[in-house]
Design a protein around this motif. Structure first.
Motif, mmCIF file in Angstrom:
data_model
loop_
_atom_site.group_PDB
_atom_site.id
_atom_site.type_symbol
_atom_site.label_atom_id
_atom_site.label_comp_id
_atom_site.label_asym_id
_atom_site.label_seq_id
_atom_site.Cartn_x
_atom_site.Cartn_y
_atom_site.Cartn_z
ATOM 1 N N GLU A 1 0.820 -1.209 0.000
ATOM 2 C CA GLU A 1 0.000 0.000 0.000
ATOM 3 C C GLU A 1 0.858 1.265 0.000
ATOM 4 O O GLU A 1 0.450 2.310 -0.495
ATOM 5 C CB GLU A 1 -0.912 0.011 1.230
ATOM 6 C CG GLU A 1 -1.960 -1.085 1.244
ATOM 7 C CD GLU A 1 -3.098 -0.809 0.274
ATOM 8 O OE1 GLU A 1 -3.179 0.316 -0.241
ATOM 9 O OE2 GLU A 1 -3.892 -1.738 0.026
ATOM 10 N N ASN A 2 2.057 1.147 0.569
ATOM 11 C CA ASN A 2 2.942 2.300 0.674
ATOM 12 C C ASN A 2 4.376 1.888 0.389
ATOM 13 O O ASN A 2 4.732 0.701 0.455
ATOM 14 C CB ASN A 2 2.860 2.913 2.079
ATOM 15 C CG ASN A 2 1.468 3.409 2.418
ATOM 16 O OD1 ASN A 2 1.013 4.403 1.878
ATOM 17 N ND2 ASN A 2 0.794 2.696 3.317
ATOM 18 N N LEU A 3 5.195 2.868 0.088
ATOM 19 C CA LEU A 3 6.617 2.626 -0.125
ATOM 20 C C LEU A 3 7.227 2.067 1.149
ATOM 21 O O LEU A 3 6.914 2.503 2.247
ATOM 22 C CB LEU A 3 7.315 3.931 -0.512
ATOM 23 C CG LEU A 3 8.761 3.819 -0.991
ATOM 24 C CD1 LEU A 3 8.848 2.949 -2.227
ATOM 25 C CD2 LEU A 3 9.308 5.221 -1.289
ATOM 26 N N GLY A 4 8.088 1.079 1.005
ATOM 27 C CA GLY A 4 8.700 0.437 2.159
ATOM 28 C C GLY A 4 8.273 -1.005 2.307
ATOM 29 O O GLY A 4 8.823 -1.757 3.115
ATOM 30 N N HIS A 5 7.285 -1.426 1.526
ATOM 31 C CA HIS A 5 6.821 -2.818 1.552
ATOM 32 C C HIS A 5 7.929 -3.768 1.108
ATOM 33 O O HIS A 5 8.043 -4.881 1.613
ATOM 34 C CB HIS A 5 5.599 -2.954 0.645
ATOM 35 C CG HIS A 5 5.050 -4.344 0.540
ATOM 36 N ND1 HIS A 5 4.342 -4.927 1.551
ATOM 37 C CD2 HIS A 5 5.109 -5.255 -0.467
ATOM 38 C CE1 HIS A 5 3.975 -6.145 1.182
ATOM 39 N NE2 HIS A 5 4.432 -6.362 -0.048
#
Length: 581
Positions: free
Chosen positions: A434-438
């Motif tokens: 859902e967000n950067l960093g996955h």
């Protein structure tokens, strides 16, 4: 004074409204039946067309239609109007268009008709032929969003137009529409926050695949006679867990797969498509995600209703010498001698095939297994030799492909999403989060390691291919491989999990054709209740099969030749289709 930036929702809504306005009211159907009430609309669409429109859109190959246009038996305006009418209804039924160019197409058709009346001849080899294009092809006067809200409102110019588009127009083709794609292209189902989800014309409860799903859906409803898509790597598209990167093993079902974007949608919708090798067709000025990423490069290829049309349009593009402008295109003119050699071997019944029934990761559903057996039996009945195909583990290629497209940790995709503030659709979020960093960000050394792994795998695969000479009657290596396109014939929205059967050939960069074979038959393709899966992924996909739900869905196979063997694979695929009747 600060001007408030419009929300991504309002931008997307404005685009949908603009598309709706471009659908001629006179061509629309008044009421669209629900997917539950009418899943299959391939016959339903015919009821709204005149006999002349039906004849133009259904009874001709692209080459046959061109013959009528060249002979003056049909005008470009007549043909364009017929396909625009059919494309209008197709979009109402399955949501397949991202850009509608009907006014421009009809204007161009009139120009071509004026030219023909004045000069008594066509303007070029594709005079008056309606063609559709996957959204990522840049066409002057249109937007190229790739399903990103942030990329709307940037209108293409003559300078930014894709090389292929200019070439097609120069040969007299008429671009009637661009077709829907998943956000960023990196998903195996066609869905985005702008146009929405594209369903399968043969069963609107199911997916048309991705990322060329819009193109396949339009062609399947014969809203276009010929189109172009692209093929690379689109990831796992289901609520299914996966490791973060640099995996080993494929036994637990926690493993995303990639690669199929022409072949999988073609097989799901009952049409044909060519995935050429990198460097054979021009990619110049074609939009893409993660541009500059070349470890496993994307390729463009034709999609259509028969293999002879695929060959025809590829030849015409190659005759334009794209290598003079696109430095990534190999200087390789069309080689008729290779086709002739295939025809000679066909006449002598000396073609030899390898058959891949199971890739060792996910077992094909009963109708897919039947399509493979049906193809093998047809080839053997025609006098050809078929041997079992046992190459280096395909799971290695799957790891290479996933690691390739996870190497930046999703930075390219998430930064583009952030420009508008839109969230990733579920089919994208399942792989990139859902967000950067996955996903973690890899180093350049990691990338070099992946590139070396790919090279090593390619070498070993060719060694195996060459070794099959010891197993054939002719003493020569097999000419082509027959393999499933997917373990499934389609899937419910958000249930697409795996297309490793195609991703391996992206890693190998082989020339591949999707060939329709049959349709699911609930009486023949019964559900197997006592199957023992090899892992969690295999079990999850096996449980998806429902003979009643999938009844009537198209089933296709792949015909695969080595790298840069487009002439050979098209000739062999055509013979495979002929043996199937």
């Amino acid at each position: 004074m600060t001007v408030e930036k419009p929300s991504w929702q309002s931008i997307a809504e404005r685009k949908r409204a603009a598309l709706q306005e471009l659908l001629p009211v006179s061509l629309q159907i008044e009421s669209v039946p629900s997917a539950d009430n009418l899943p299959n609309v391939t016959g339903f669409i015919q009821t709204f067309l005149s006999p002349a429109e039906l004849d133009i859109t259904e009874n001709h190959s692209a080459e046959a239609l061109l013959s009528k246009l060249t002979a003056g038996e049909l005008t470009a305006t007549e043909v364009t109007k017929a396909f625009c009418h059919r494309a209008t209804i197709a979009h109402q039924l399955v949501n397949c268009l991202s850009e509608i160019l009907f006014p421009q197409a009809l204007s161009r058709a009139e120009e071509l008709d004026d030219y023909y009346r004045t000069h008594g001849k066509p303007i070029g080899p594709l005079h008056g032929l309606p063609i559709s294009l996957k959204d990522q092809f840049r066409v002057e006067g249109t937007e190229t969003s790739l399903g990103y809200v942030a990329w709307l409102d940037a209108v293409e110019t003559q300078e930014t137009e894709s090389w292929l588009v200019k070439a097609l127009k120069g040969m007299g083709a008429i671009i009637i529409a661009k077709t829907n794609v998943p956000s960023s292209l990196m998903a195996i189902e066609t869905n985005n926050n702008i146009v929405g989800y594209t369903t399968n014309p043969h069963n609107r409860l199911l997916s048309s695949g991705g990322s060329s799903g819009g193109e396949a859906a339009l062609l399947s409803l014969r809203g276009s006679i010929l189109g172009f898509g692209s093929d690379l790597g689109q990831f796992l598209s289901a609520a299914y867990s996966h490791p973060r990167v640099h995996h080993s093993g494929a036994d637990s079902g926690t493993f995303p797969q990639a690669g199929a974007s022409i072949r999988l949608p073609c097989s799901f919708t009952g049409i044909s498509g060519l995935k050429p090798s990198h460097g054979r067709l021009p990619y110049l000025k074609v939009a893409n995600s993660m541009e500059g990423h070349e470890t496993v490069p994307s390729v463009i290829g034709p999609m259509g209703h028969n293999i002879s049309d695929l060959r025809f349009v590829v030849q015409k593009v190659i005759e334009h010498s794209p290598w003079l402008t696109d430095p990534k295109v190999i200087h390789l003119p069309w080689r008729s001698e290779i086709e002739n050699e295939v025809h000679e071997r066909k006449a002598a019944k000396r073609l030899t095939f390898g058959v891949l029934r199971h890739d060792g990761v996910v077992k094909p559903h009963p109708p897919v297994a039947r399509a493979i057996e049906q193809t093998v039996h047809a080839l053997e009945a025609a006098g050809y030799e078929v041997i079992e195909w046992s190459p280096p583990p395909h799971s290695e290629a799957f790891h290479i492909l996933w690691n390739t497209f996870a190497v930046d940790g999703g930075i390219d995709i998430h930064r583009t999403l952030q420009q508008s503030g839109e969230p990733p659709v579920p089919q994208l979020a399942v792989s990139y989060g859902e967000n950067l960093g996955h996903l973690p960000v890899s180093t350049v050394n990691d990338l070099w390691k992946i590139q070396q792994q790919r090279y090593d795998y390619q070498v070993r695969y060719l060694e195996y291919w060459n070794s099959t000479a010891a197993c054939t009657r002719s003493g020569q290596p097999v000419d082509a491989i027959i393999a499933p396109t997917s373990p499934t014939t389609a899937y419910r929205p958000s249930e697409g999990m795996y297309f490793g059967y195609t991703g391996v050939y992206n890693v190998l960069d082989f020339s591949t054709v999707a060939v329709p074979v049959t349709k699911v038959d609930r009486a023949q393709d019964i559900q197997v209740e006592d199957y023992s899966p090899s892992g969690d992924l295999d079990a999850a996909i096996w449980k998806q099969y429902n003979p009643d739900l999938f009844h009537g869905s198209p089933v296709g196979v792949q015909v695969i030749c080595r790298r840069l063997e487009e002439e050979k694979v098209l000739a062999i695929a055509e013979e495979v289709q002929a043996t199937l009747g």
